[in-house]
Design an enzyme around this catalytic site. Structure first.
Site, PDB file in Angstrom:
ATOM      1  N   CYS A 183      40.003  34.571  40.215  1.00 54.29           N
ATOM      2  CA  CYS A 183      39.333  35.616  39.999  1.00 54.29           C
ATOM      3  C   CYS A 183      39.732  36.876  40.963  1.00 54.29           C
ATOM      4  O   CYS A 183      38.904  37.326  41.509  1.00 54.29           O
ATOM      5  CB  CYS A 183      37.716  35.544  39.768  1.00 54.29           C
ATOM      6  N   GLY A 236      40.577  40.040  40.868  1.00 52.56           N
ATOM      7  CA  GLY A 236      40.453  41.383  40.975  1.00 52.56           C
ATOM      8  C   GLY A 236      39.221  42.089  41.717  1.00 52.56           C
ATOM      9  O   GLY A 236      38.310  41.462  41.821  1.00 52.56           O
ATOM     10  N   PRO A 237      39.180  43.302  42.380  1.00 47.28           N
ATOM     11  CA  PRO A 237      40.300  44.135  42.262  1.00 47.28           C
ATOM     12  C   PRO A 237      41.586  44.045  43.309  1.00 47.28           C
ATOM     13  O   PRO A 237      42.460  44.725  43.448  1.00 47.28           O
ATOM     14  CB  PRO A 237      39.475  45.457  42.719  1.00 47.28           C
ATOM     15  N   GLY A 253      41.214  42.832  46.970  1.00 53.12           N
ATOM     16  CA  GLY A 253      40.903  42.845  48.369  1.00 53.12           C
ATOM     17  C   GLY A 253      41.192  41.382  49.057  1.00 53.12           C
ATOM     18  O   GLY A 253      42.030  41.397  50.083  1.00 53.12           O
ATOM     19  N   GLU A 268      43.701  37.483  36.890  1.00 54.46           N
ATOM     20  CA  GLU A 268      42.745  38.449  36.823  1.00 54.46           C
ATOM     21  C   GLU A 268      42.844  38.572  35.092  1.00 54.46           C
ATOM     22  O   GLU A 268      43.941  38.809  34.459  1.00 54.46           O
ATOM     23  CB  GLU A 268      43.088  39.898  37.432  1.00 54.46           C
ATOM     24  N   CYS A 315      29.019  37.474  45.452  1.00 57.79           N
ATOM     25  CA  CYS A 315      28.233  38.766  46.352  1.00 57.79           C
ATOM     26  C   CYS A 315      26.923  38.838  45.867  1.00 57.79           C
ATOM     27  O   CYS A 315      26.393  39.895  45.238  1.00 57.79           O
ATOM     28  CB  CYS A 315      28.866  39.966  45.972  1.00 57.79           C
TER      29      CYS A 315
END
Length: 515
Positions: free
Chosen positions: A336, A338-339, A341, A361, A454
């Protein structure tokens, strides 16, 4: 607990507080506050019926004009910082815009800097964070349901109330400019209403408003005073001691220090810190803390040697690359991505280990962002659904940075806490478990999967991991050795980070090995 004024800004008026005022105006420690459970979300998102005089507005403001271009900031007869603040609130409400994206663009477009930019930022972000409490006070001061107030007038009342309650702006200046803004919208019949409501708010001290409106129950009270819906406070309370809950919630309203990542093989954290005048991170060997300034102006970032990335995110990417794997063939997967980092940092580490990373992605737009981030690295970007994309089942390492509620990054998006719904988590749980199961199917025996979110919500963290342990052929490894120096990360083998403890976003990760 008390409601303190913060911000350090005085209004454009040269006069002091009105005679006889007993409210404090000097600098005091910051204290956040909020409403209960996002109770007014429906009114703010669906549009209210009627304005200050009870008659419906002619039309709802739109975030874009007929050509699809972002509209200009409207001239409301007040200073530009307040006009910009109103415009951001309006776009957040009508177009689901993100304040942290819209506000910087408007500040740049109108050439605001220094004190004016700081004032606009404080009034905008502060009003959005404390919207729940402000709405409760406006409702009490007006004697009306919020759905009976014109949504544009309500935004102006929120801005005015925030200045009165939380900033060192003189009451008359906050009230007068708010009334002028109502007139600037050509809603002259509502100017008297706005004036009466805001003056009614100024007649009661902030502390008295809190005492009057505070809900019953310890968690509800903490949620009310720290700018969170009650369901989020209850989510955090499942993990934290009662005496720590307020600090954890209050941290969501503090401006985070910018974290930079020094790309391995390009520049060291020590070199980056010297260049930007920052401080090396406490936990990640690639992290640098930047107290101020625009990261986009930093030369190492312009040259692709460094980037902006939360230290917690760096630790998760590093753990994925460093967990011991027998006979690692250098075949890695970010499911997964994206975006981009984590993919960029993992790609940098993969280059040093002569490994290759496949980055998946589902969004074509985000896939293009990943390609820009990983340019020059041994990373192949693929567009597809991580649950069903056709890949080989022999990866050595897989990262599942799963889509989640984002409760761990509320400090970065001031409006987010009022947009999120607890009911969204159940649907996310299904997706998270499906992605984790897909990752486990794609890793070889003896390979590892890092699952991260997160969010600190147990349903998105341990709940998903425990289901995988119960139904899939995996075992859990101890993740704590891969965050050296970081303490108080939870009682389980997984790691839960917190802004108030570690200075990172509230990120979670667990490490699973396929048997």
């Amino acid at each position: 607990m008390s409601l303190d004024k913060t911000g350090g800004f005085r209004s454009r008026s040269s006069k002091g507080d009105k005679p006889g005022s007993t409210r404090k105006t000097g600098p005091q420690p910051q204290r956040s506050s909020a409403g209960r459970g996002g109770q007014n979300r429906g009114a703010q998102n669906k549009g209210a019926q009627g304005h200050g005089q009870g008659r419906p507005p002619k039309k709802q403001a739109q975030g874009r004009d007929a050509s699809g271009e972002t509209r200009h900031v409207r001239s409301l007869g007040v200073d530009k910082p307040r006009e910009i603040a109103f415009e951001v609130l309006d776009r957040v409400r009508t177009g689901d815009a993100y304040a942290n994206l819209v506000l910087p663009r408007l500040l740049s477009k109108h050439h605001l800097s220094g004190r004016d930019a700081a004032f606009a930022t404080e009034i905008t972000y502060g009003t959005l964070r404390k919207q729940g409490l402000l709405d409760s006070i406006i409702k009490a001061a007006s004697g009306r349901q919020l759905s009976e107030i014109d949504p544009e007038i309500l935004d102006i009342l929120r801005l005015g109330a925030y200045q009165v309650l939380f900033m060192r702006v003189e009451d008359h200046a906050a009230v007068d400019t708010s009334v002028k803004m109502v007139g600037g919208l050509k809603k002259f019949q509502a100017t008297g209403f706005a004036n009466a409501i805001l003056r009614n708010i100024t007649r009661t001290s902030p502390e008295a408003w809190l005492d009057q409106l505070e809900p019953e129950g310890d968690i509800a009270k903490v949620a009310f005073r720290t700018a969170h819906p009650e369901w989020i406070a209850r989510s955090f309370a499942q993990l934290l001691p009662a005496e720590e809950l307020e600090d954890a919630l209050a941290a969501d309203s503090e401006r985070p220090v910018v974290h930079l990542v020094a790309r391995p093989g390009e520049i060291s954290a020590e070199e980056l810190a010297l260049i930007v005048g920052g401080e090396e991170g406490r936990y990640s060997p690639y992290a640098v803390y930047l107290e101020g300034g625009d990261p986009a102006d930093i030369e190492p970032i312009k040259e692709g040697l460094a980037a902006v990335q939360d230290e917690g995110s760096q630790l998760i990417a590093r753990a994925m690359a460093e967990v011991p794997v027998t006979d690692d063939h250098g075949k890695w997967l970010d499911l997964c991505a994206g975006p981009g980092g984590k993919a960029a940092l993992i790609g940098s580490l993969a280059r040093m280990e002569a490994a290759k990373l496949d980055a998946v992605e589902i969004s074509e737009h985000r896939a293009r962002l990943i390609e820009k981030s990983v340019r020059g690295l041994p990373v192949k970007v693929m567009v597809g659904d991580g649950r069903s994309i056709n890949l080989e089942n022999n990866y050595d390492r897989v990262l599942v940075d799963a889509p989640c509620s984002g409760l761990g990054a509320l400090r970065r998006r001031p409006e987010a806490r009022w947009r999120k719904q607890e009911s969204d988590i159940a649907e996310l749980n299904v997706l998270q478990l499906e992605l984790l199961e897909s990752a486990i199917n794609k890793v070889r025996s003896g390979g590892i999967v890092v699952y991260s979110t997160c969010s600190p919500d147990l349903r998105e963290t341990r709940g998903v991991v425990d289901q995988a342990l119960a139904k899939l052929d995996v075992e859990e490894l101890d993740a704590r050795p891969f965050v050296p120096g970081m303490e108080d990360t939870g009682a389980e083998k997984s790691v839960q980070m917190w802004p108030h403890r570690h200075g990172t976003d509230a990120m979670f990760f667990a490490i699973l090995r396929k048997k």
